[in-house]
Design an enzyme around this catalytic site. Structure first.
Site, PDB file in Angstrom:
ATOM      1  CD  GLU A 206      -2.561  -1.173   2.747  1.00 27.95           C
ATOM      2  OE1 GLU A 206      -2.182  -0.398   3.650  1.00 27.95           O
ATOM      3  OE2 GLU A 206      -3.514  -1.947   2.888  1.00 27.95           O
ATOM      4  N   PRO A 207       1.786   1.424  -0.927  1.00 31.60           N
ATOM      5  CG  PRO A 207       3.056   1.413  -2.903  1.00 31.60           C
ATOM      6  CD  PRO A 207       2.106   0.560  -2.075  1.00 31.60           C
TER       7      PRO A 207
ATOM      8  NE  ARG B  32       4.214  15.830   4.117  1.00 38.98           N
ATOM      9  CZ  ARG B  32       5.495  15.874   4.387  1.00 38.98           C
ATOM     10  NH1 ARG B  32       6.251  16.825   3.878  1.00 38.98           N
ATOM     11  NH2 ARG B  32       6.048  14.960   5.138  1.00 38.98           N
TER      12      ARG B  32
ATOM     13  CE1 TYR C  49       1.576  14.602   9.820  1.00 41.56           C
ATOM     14  CE2 TYR C  49       1.921  15.598   7.671  1.00 41.56           C
ATOM     15  CZ  TYR C  49       1.159  14.828   8.523  1.00 41.56           C
ATOM     16  OH  TYR C  49      -0.009  14.276   8.067  1.00 41.56           O
TER      17      TYR C  49
ATOM     18  CB  CYS D  25      -4.475  35.222  10.557  1.00 40.01           C
ATOM     19  SG  CYS D  25      -4.855  36.432   9.308  1.00 40.01           S
ATOM     20  CD  GLU D  26      -3.682  29.446  12.858  1.00 35.58           C
ATOM     21  OE1 GLU D  26      -2.910  29.081  13.772  1.00 35.58           O
ATOM     22  OE2 GLU D  26      -4.917  29.398  12.934  1.00 35.58           O
TER      23      GLU D  26
ATOM     24  CE1 TYR E 141      -1.002  10.827   3.142  1.00 36.94           C
ATOM     25  CE2 TYR E 141       1.316  10.586   2.573  1.00 36.94           C
ATOM     26  CZ  TYR E 141       0.094  10.029   2.888  1.00 36.94           C
ATOM     27  OH  TYR E 141      -0.031   8.661   2.940  1.00 36.94           O
TER      28      TYR E 141
HETATM   29  C1  LIG Z   1      -1.636   6.240   4.897  1.00 37.46           C
HETATM   30  C2  LIG Z   1      -1.661   4.778   4.721  1.00 37.46           C
HETATM   31  C3  LIG Z   1      -0.874   4.183   3.724  1.00 37.46           C
HETATM   32  C4  LIG Z   1       0.097   4.953   2.866  1.00 37.46           C
HETATM   33  O1  LIG Z   1       1.181   5.414   3.609  1.00 37.46           O
HETATM   34  P1  LIG Z   1       2.431   6.095   2.844  1.00 37.46           P
HETATM   35  O2  LIG Z   1       3.323   6.487   3.935  1.00 37.46           O
HETATM   36  O3  LIG Z   1       1.905   7.241   2.075  1.00 37.46           O
HETATM   37  O4  LIG Z   1       3.015   5.042   1.967  1.00 37.46           O
HETATM   38  C5  LIG Z   1      -0.998   2.820   3.530  1.00 37.46           C
HETATM   39  N1  LIG Z   1      -1.850   2.074   4.287  1.00 37.46           N
HETATM   40  C6  LIG Z   1      -2.604   2.608   5.273  1.00 37.46           C
HETATM   41  C7  LIG Z   1      -3.496   1.741   6.055  1.00 37.46           C
HETATM   42  C8  LIG Z   1      -2.532   3.974   5.515  1.00 37.46           C
HETATM   43  O5  LIG Z   1      -3.268   4.510   6.497  1.00 37.46           O
END
Ligand SMILES: *Cc1c(COP(=O)(O)O)cnc(C)c1O
Length: 462
Positions: A320-321, A359, A363, A390-391, A419
């Protein structure tokens, strides 16, 4: 209609001659970023960023189609030795045009809401069968929509959610394939807001409790235990934590199979990090190391692994990248409104703000900043780069060494493809930027700039 830019010579320039043997052993390195100067002017692939600012205004998100395709292919190639599907994490950048491009290359999708499910349907309907649905707070309408769409897998994050899934599956008379998202209690070094794999985090189910929950679920005729899933966080630069987490998952899969469950899917999650600073970055090497580490865990030969034998060949790996695929393909193009001095400090005020790219504020993230037009020989400037919101948290960089910058200049924030737009908002009643996709020398608007009319649309006056 695709907007044509002026024909120019290719930005990547002539390739250095490579000996045939060298070429065979190591494919040409991919550039970490799609931007490069041609003379004094910055280009993204074949398109001048100054020309895009003239045509489409600023702030503007610009993405390289080529780099996104290259990054997906890196994953597909690195895992070609085993059955797998790359399920791109939609929340990193959910633009329909990008989803269509990735879906047509065979990608599946990791979604976290019913809205993202509809994005996949709109962008690439056949990819619905390659969707995994993650998230700790799925609502009934979202579960119903995903059941009806026939998605591949629900990644279930609690027993309570499993009960709702069983109830909705029964009501719709559709069996729900699911994986439990287990929490492996593995520490991954990253920003605390994007670390998810410890017991103290809200994500997943304690891995030590998972076996009993699977056993119980297997008794329901409406639930099909089909996989185990894990995701330990985001922007993780070392591969060892991924392997450690997968090791524990593999051990659980063995136990579940011993219990007679047909566990076919192992979902290793996303989270592979990129280099946001100016340091050299070899994306191909990074993915290969990641694939090798996951492979060792899957084959049960990782150092100290409690698993004696590897998993049977019918195991299908899901990945899941998100960030790794799209982050470095994108830039945020912005114009300098003012350069102001407050005491000893210099502030460069841009027309982009934290509502466009949060970001740095959220972060403490670092984004490299480049001028779109170099001024040769001009002296440097150390300044804070800030937006108009305004922050005091509305900054892109603090005490950054910039080339001399004047009002009216264009700047780009690099690595803004992930993101960025998906976390943008209308804070301060600011319209969100337009997005442009560059394919070679052509640039196409894939999302127009919002208008104030768009913003006021849903509001009612008594
Ligand atoms: C956000 C998320 C991702 C992707 O994360 P990356 O850091 O963008 O690769 C994959 N799986 C799940 C469950 C997530 O919440």
């Amino acid at each position: 209609m695709p907007k044509k830019t002026l024909p120019e010579t290719p930005v990547r320039g002539a390739r250095k001659p490579v000996s045939p043997t060298l070429r065979r052993s190591r494919p040409a390195a991919l550039p970490a970023r799609p931007v490069a100067y041609r003379g004094d002017n910055l280009y993204l692939d074949g398109v001048s960023l100054a020309s895009l600012a003239r045509q489409h205004g600023t702030p503007l998100y610009v993405y390289s189609a080529q780099q996104i395709k290259d990054r997906l292919q890196l994953f597909q190639q690195a895992f070609r030795g085993r059955a797998h599907t790359v399920c791109y994490a939609v929340k990193a950048n959910s633009s329909l045009a990008l989803l269509r491009m990735l879906g047509e290359m065979g990608a599946g999708f990791d979604i976290v809401s019913g809205g993202e499910l509809e994005r996949v349907r709109k962008a690439c309907r056949p990819a619905l069968a390659r969707v995994v649905f993650s998230g700790v707070g799925k609502q009934e309408w979202e579960i119903d929509a995903a059941l009806k769409a026939g998605i591949l897998l629900f990644n279930v994050e609690s027993e309570a959610e499993l009960a709702v899934l069983a109830r909705r599956a029964k009501a719709l008379k559709r069996r729900a394939r699911f994986a439990l998202r287990v929490n492996p209690d593995v520490f991954a070094e990253t920003h605390p807001y994007i670390s998810t794999g410890l017991r103290e985090h809200k994500f997943g189910i304690d891995i030590t409790l998972a076996r009993a929950i699977y056993r119980k679920a297997a008794r329901s005729p409406w639930l099909e235990p089909a996989g185990v899933s894990v995701h330990i966080g985001s922007q993780i630069r070392k591969v060892e934590p991924f392997a450690a987490a997968l090791d524990r998952v593999v051990q659980l899969v063995h136990e579940l199979r011993a219990d007679g469950l047909d566990i076919r899917y192992i979902d290793a999650g996303g989270g592979l990090g990129i280099e946001y600073t100016g340091e050299a970055f070899d994306a191909r090497r990074q993915v290969e190391q990641y694939a090798a580490a996951l492979g060792r865990a899957l084959d049960g030969v990782a150092a100290g692994s409690p698993v004696a034998a590897g998993l049977p060949e019918q195991t299908h790996l899901l990945l899941e990248p998100g960030r790794f695929i799209v982050a470095q393909a994108g830039v945020l193009l912005t114009r300098v409104l003012f350069v102001k001095q407050n005491g000893a400090k210099t502030f460069v005020v841009t027309d982009a703000a934290m509502n466009d790219l949060i970001r740095p504020a959220l972060y403490q993230a670092h984004h490299e900043i480049l001028p779109v037009r170099k001024r040769p020989g001009s002296k440097g400037l150390v300044a804070d780069v800030v937006g108009p919101v305004c922050e005091s948290g509305d900054f892109f960089a603090r005490d950054r060494d910039l080339a001399s910058v004047k009002a009216g200049d264009l700047l780009v924030l690099l690595d803004a493809g992930a993101y960025g737009m998906t976390q943008s908002s209308n804070y301060n009643t600011r319209v969100r930027p337009a997005e442009v996709l560059v394919q070679g020398r052509e640039a196409q608007v894939i999302r127009r700039r919002e208008t104030l009319r768009d913003l006021f649309g849903p509001e009612l006056l008594a």
